[in-house]
Design a protein around this motif. Sequence first.
Motif, PDB file in Angstrom:
ATOM      1  N   PHE A   7       0.826  -1.211   0.000  1.00 39.23           N
ATOM      2  CA  PHE A   7       0.000   0.000   0.000  1.00 39.23           C
ATOM      3  C   PHE A   7       0.861   1.261   0.000  1.00 39.23           C
ATOM      4  CE2 PHE A   7      -4.025  -2.031   2.010  1.00 39.23           C
ATOM      5  CZ  PHE A   7      -4.345  -2.566   0.782  1.00 39.23           C
ATOM      6  N   LEU A   8       1.954   1.251   0.755  1.00 43.66           N
ATOM      7  CA  LEU A   8       2.847   2.414   0.767  1.00 43.66           C
ATOM      8  C   LEU A   8       3.441   2.652  -0.616  1.00 43.66           C
ATOM      9  CD1 LEU A   8       4.755   1.910   4.152  1.00 43.66           C
ATOM     10  CD2 LEU A   8       3.000   3.616   3.631  1.00 43.66           C
ATOM     11  N   ALA A   9       3.840   1.564  -1.283  1.00 41.22           N
ATOM     12  CA  ALA A   9       4.395   1.716  -2.631  1.00 41.22           C
ATOM     13  C   ALA A   9       3.354   2.234  -3.605  1.00 41.22           C
ATOM     14  CB  ALA A   9       4.947   0.368  -3.112  1.00 41.22           C
ATOM     15  N   ALA A  10       2.108   1.761  -3.488  1.00 41.22           N
ATOM     16  CA  ALA A  10       1.056   2.214  -4.397  1.00 41.22           C
ATOM     17  C   ALA A  10       0.631   3.651  -4.117  1.00 41.22           C
ATOM     18  CB  ALA A  10      -0.150   1.278  -4.284  1.00 41.22           C
ATOM     19  N   HIS A  11       0.731   4.095  -2.878  1.00 38.76           N
ATOM     20  CA  HIS A  11       0.262   5.442  -2.532  1.00 38.76           C
ATOM     21  C   HIS A  11       1.300   6.516  -2.859  1.00 38.76           C
ATOM     22  CE1 HIS A  11      -1.950   8.549  -0.385  1.00 38.76           C
ATOM     23  NE2 HIS A  11      -0.844   8.848   0.288  1.00 38.76           N
ATOM     24  N   PHE A  12       2.557   6.284  -2.470  1.00 33.98           N
ATOM     25  CA  PHE A  12       3.574   7.328  -2.644  1.00 33.98           C
ATOM     26  C   PHE A  12       4.240   7.269  -4.015  1.00 33.98           C
ATOM     27  CE2 PHE A  12       3.334   6.911   2.009  1.00 33.98           C
ATOM     28  CZ  PHE A  12       3.164   8.238   2.356  1.00 33.98           C
ATOM     29  N   ARG A  13       4.338   6.056  -4.591  1.00 38.94           N
ATOM     30  CA  ARG A  13       5.011   5.873  -5.871  1.00 38.94           C
ATOM     31  C   ARG A  13       6.428   6.446  -5.797  1.00 38.94           C
ATOM     32  NH1 ARG A  13       1.128   4.313  -9.620  1.00 38.94           N
ATOM     33  NH2 ARG A  13       2.950   3.456 -10.695  1.00 38.94           N
ATOM     34  N   GLY A  14       7.051   6.700  -6.922  1.00 37.34           N
ATOM     35  CA  GLY A  14       8.354   7.339  -6.940  1.00 37.34           C
ATOM     36  C   GLY A  14       9.410   6.597  -6.140  1.00 37.34           C
ATOM     37  N   PHE A  15      10.109   7.348  -5.279  1.00 34.46           N
ATOM     38  CA  PHE A  15      11.242   6.802  -4.528  1.00 34.46           C
ATOM     39  C   PHE A  15      10.797   5.694  -3.572  1.00 34.46           C
ATOM     40  CE2 PHE A  15      13.908   6.901  -0.677  1.00 34.46           C
ATOM     41  CZ  PHE A  15      15.122   6.529  -1.240  1.00 34.46           C
ATOM     42  N   VAL A  16       9.682   5.890  -2.859  1.00 36.99           N
ATOM     43  CA  VAL A  16       9.203   4.877  -1.921  1.00 36.99           C
ATOM     44  C   VAL A  16       8.890   3.580  -2.648  1.00 36.99           C
ATOM     45  CG1 VAL A  16       7.387   4.304  -0.263  1.00 36.99           C
ATOM     46  CG2 VAL A  16       8.326   6.627  -0.331  1.00 36.99           C
ATOM     47  N   GLU A  17       8.265   3.684  -3.796  1.00 32.59           N
ATOM     48  CA  GLU A  17       7.931   2.486  -4.567  1.00 32.59           C
ATOM     49  C   GLU A  17       9.185   1.753  -5.008  1.00 32.59           C
ATOM     50  OE1 GLU A  17       4.981   1.295  -8.260  1.00 32.59           O
ATOM     51  OE2 GLU A  17       5.971   3.259  -8.255  1.00 32.59           O
ATOM     52  N   GLN A  18      10.207   2.483  -5.434  1.00 30.66           N
ATOM     53  CA  GLN A  18      11.448   1.856  -5.869  1.00 30.66           C
ATOM     54  C   GLN A  18      12.147   1.144  -4.708  1.00 30.66           C
ATOM     55  OE1 GLN A  18      12.350   1.570  -9.035  1.00 30.66           O
ATOM     56  NE2 GLN A  18      10.453   2.675  -9.545  1.00 30.66           N
ATOM     57  N   VAL A  19      12.096   1.750  -3.514  1.00 31.55           N
ATOM     58  CA  VAL A  19      12.704   1.110  -2.345  1.00 31.55           C
ATOM     59  C   VAL A  19      11.973  -0.187  -1.999  1.00 31.55           C
ATOM     60  CG1 VAL A  19      13.120   1.349   0.129  1.00 31.55           C
ATOM     61  CG2 VAL A  19      13.638   3.244  -1.403  1.00 31.55           C
ATOM     62  N   VAL A  20      10.644  -0.134  -2.003  1.00 28.54           N
ATOM     63  CA  VAL A  20       9.866  -1.339  -1.687  1.00 28.54           C
ATOM     64  C   VAL A  20      10.116  -2.431  -2.719  1.00 28.54           C
ATOM     65  CG1 VAL A  20       7.531  -2.273  -1.473  1.00 28.54           C
ATOM     66  CG2 VAL A  20       8.091  -0.073  -0.430  1.00 28.54           C
ATOM     67  N   LEU A  21      10.151  -2.076  -3.987  1.00 33.22           N
ATOM     68  CA  LEU A  21      10.396  -3.074  -5.032  1.00 33.22           C
ATOM     69  C   LEU A  21      11.800  -3.651  -4.924  1.00 33.22           C
ATOM     70  CD1 LEU A  21       8.673  -1.411  -8.129  1.00 33.22           C
ATOM     71  CD2 LEU A  21       7.833  -3.277  -6.698  1.00 33.22           C
ATOM     72  N   ALA A  22      12.773  -2.817  -4.523  1.00 32.78           N
ATOM     73  CA  ALA A  22      14.129  -3.330  -4.324  1.00 32.78           C
ATOM     74  C   ALA A  22      14.166  -4.326  -3.175  1.00 32.78           C
ATOM     75  CB  ALA A  22      15.087  -2.165  -4.073  1.00 32.78           C
TER      76      ALA A  22
END
Length: 292
Positions: free
Chosen positions: A114-129
């Motif tokens: 949910f954090l990755a879907a909400h903030f996108r950008g840098f937060v999403e890249q960190v979660v995906l990593a």
Amino acid sequence: MSDITAPLTLPTTAPRKARPLPPPMVIFGLVWLAAMLATALLADVISPYAYTALDLRNRLSPPIGMGGTWLHPLGTDELGRDVLARLIYSIRMSLLIAFGATIIGAVVGTTLGFLAAHFRGFVEQVVLALVDFSASLPFLILALSVLAFFGNSMVLFICLLGFHAWERYARIARGLAISANGQGYAAAVRQLGATPWRIYGRHVLPNIASTLIVSMTLAFPEIILLESGLSFLGLGVQPPATSLGSMVGYGREYLTRAPWILLAPAFTIILTTLSVSLLGDWLRDRLDPTLR
């Protein structure tokens, strides 16, 4: 002229179509899981002995059908401890670990998704990593290293198993949350001024809950097998506590002289994991609209 005395006929509604029963194997799985849950909840009531009680006069007593007596229906180990009593308490411990670890993994993975879907950008890249790193790391080696370095405790053991396959929930939650954000209901609630907590907790999560529940049923048997494997290696549940995996690991030393010590928990593990897998496949077929 029409006959006004003709009887008045009312429209009839078609009878509701009865829902088909689940397949026989699914019914078996449900019955078995219900029996396991009842055993775990009522362990203190239905257990014939304490799982640490010794009966040295009946050491390595065989079960019923192999020359044993009803005093110990599933036999005893080399200390005279009743195998049935230990099996009952092992079921409670293993289900407690599996439920706790599955819930931890689902909560952590869904929250990060949910954090990755909400903030996108840098937060999403960190979660995906983090997701890619966790998926590429052999979990068994990680678990052995952590337990060997930090020592063994029940809380650490459950939390460690909870981080198994959390990336699966993160990927599912992220993808479904992004899809839900692009639909009308999420945008409408956002336009009304709802907070992100309310949007994801009250509107997005209920719409993706069925998929997450299916994923939990598929991950549950994996947790049971992991617990069994680590306990088999001596890094899981420590004595005097007992679990299905520790019973199997303990019984390997007496496989030729007293195989019933190992066979009872081994068959329980097999039937439990099979039942959960059958239930998960059936729920996936029922809840996934693309498979209907």
